[in-house]
Design a protein around this motif. Structure first.
Motif, PDB file in Angstrom:
ATOM      1  N   LYS A 293       3.832  -3.234   9.681  1.00 36.56           N
ATOM      2  CA  LYS A 293       4.674  -2.808   8.567  1.00 36.56           C
ATOM      3  C   LYS A 293       5.874  -3.741   8.433  1.00 36.56           C
ATOM      4  O   LYS A 293       6.465  -4.161   9.435  1.00 36.56           O
ATOM      5  CB  LYS A 293       5.150  -1.377   8.800  1.00 36.56           C
TER       6      LYS A 293
ATOM      7  N   ILE B 158       0.851  -1.185   0.000  1.00 40.18           N
ATOM      8  CA  ILE B 158       0.000   0.000   0.000  1.00 40.18           C
ATOM      9  C   ILE B 158       0.891   1.241   0.000  1.00 40.18           C
ATOM     10  O   ILE B 158       1.709   1.414   0.907  1.00 40.18           O
ATOM     11  CB  ILE B 158      -0.916   0.016   1.239  1.00 40.18           C
ATOM     12  N   ARG B 159       0.717   2.082  -1.020  1.00 44.15           N
ATOM     13  CA  ARG B 159       1.481   3.326  -1.162  1.00 44.15           C
ATOM     14  C   ARG B 159       2.996   3.108  -1.035  1.00 44.15           C
ATOM     15  O   ARG B 159       3.686   3.843  -0.330  1.00 44.15           O
ATOM     16  CB  ARG B 159       1.020   4.358  -0.147  1.00 44.15           C
ATOM     17  N   GLY B 160       3.501   2.067  -1.667  1.00 45.70           N
ATOM     18  CA  GLY B 160       4.933   1.818  -1.676  1.00 45.70           C
ATOM     19  C   GLY B 160       5.491   1.206  -0.407  1.00 45.70           C
ATOM     20  O   GLY B 160       6.702   1.148  -0.235  1.00 45.70           O
ATOM     21  N   GLU B 161       4.634   0.731   0.489  1.00 42.47           N
ATOM     22  CA  GLU B 161       5.082   0.065   1.712  1.00 42.47           C
ATOM     23  C   GLU B 161       4.376  -1.272   1.842  1.00 42.47           C
ATOM     24  O   GLU B 161       3.209  -1.406   1.483  1.00 42.47           O
ATOM     25  CB  GLU B 161       4.775   0.928   2.935  1.00 42.47           C
TER      26      GLU B 161
END
Length: 153
Positions: free
Chosen positions: A79, A49-52
């Protein structure tokens, strides 16, 4: 390397194409719970999600000794710590080829840090699952025969 929890369902349901090691962001009480072996990866999955990269649906239960007002959600998203190139490569594979990312196991490395082994996977067909069940049964029977053969001597 000391394995704490293994996702057996992932090994059965998916064909593993590539595996990676990643770090995971945890809170203090979660680390103690993992050391006690109170973790379940059964229905967990990873989304970018959004590069993570985030781990969803992993169950890390809290200990009874945890402070009463600080009990984190047991199934919260966590994360993952990966390099940008690894995340981009995984995201490209998932978006192009309809692959999935699942956690395989959680373990302590040589430096006593908690690591998560994640894999890029493709779902197995029903006949592949039947084949893997047959293979397991044959291996189990062979082990049993070898064990009984050793007792006869």
């Amino acid at each position: 390397m000391r394995v704490i929890a293994k996702n057996k369902k992932a090994y059965f349901d998916y064909e593993i194409l590539q595996s990676l090691e990643s770090g995971i962001v945890l809170q203090g009480s979660e680390v103690k719970s993992i050391r006690a072996g109170r973790v379940n990866l059964k229905d967990s999955f990873i989304k970018i999600i959004r590069g993570e990269a985030f781990l969803f649906n992993a169950h890390i239960s809290f200990l009874e000794t945890t402070y009463a007002h600080f009990k984190p959600n047991e199934r919260r998203e966590r994360k993952l710590l990966l390099h940008r190139k690894e995340i981009d490569k995984l995201f490209g594979s998932v978006s192009k080829e309809s692959l999935s990312i699942v956690p395989l196991n959680i373990y302590f490395n040589q430096k006593n840090k908690i690591k998560l082994c994640i894999a890029l996977v493709r779902g197995k067909k029903l006949h592949d699952k039947r084949e893997s069940i047959k293979k397991k049964m044959l291996e189990r029977e062979a082990r049993a025969h070898m064990k009984s053969y050793g007792k006869k001597l």
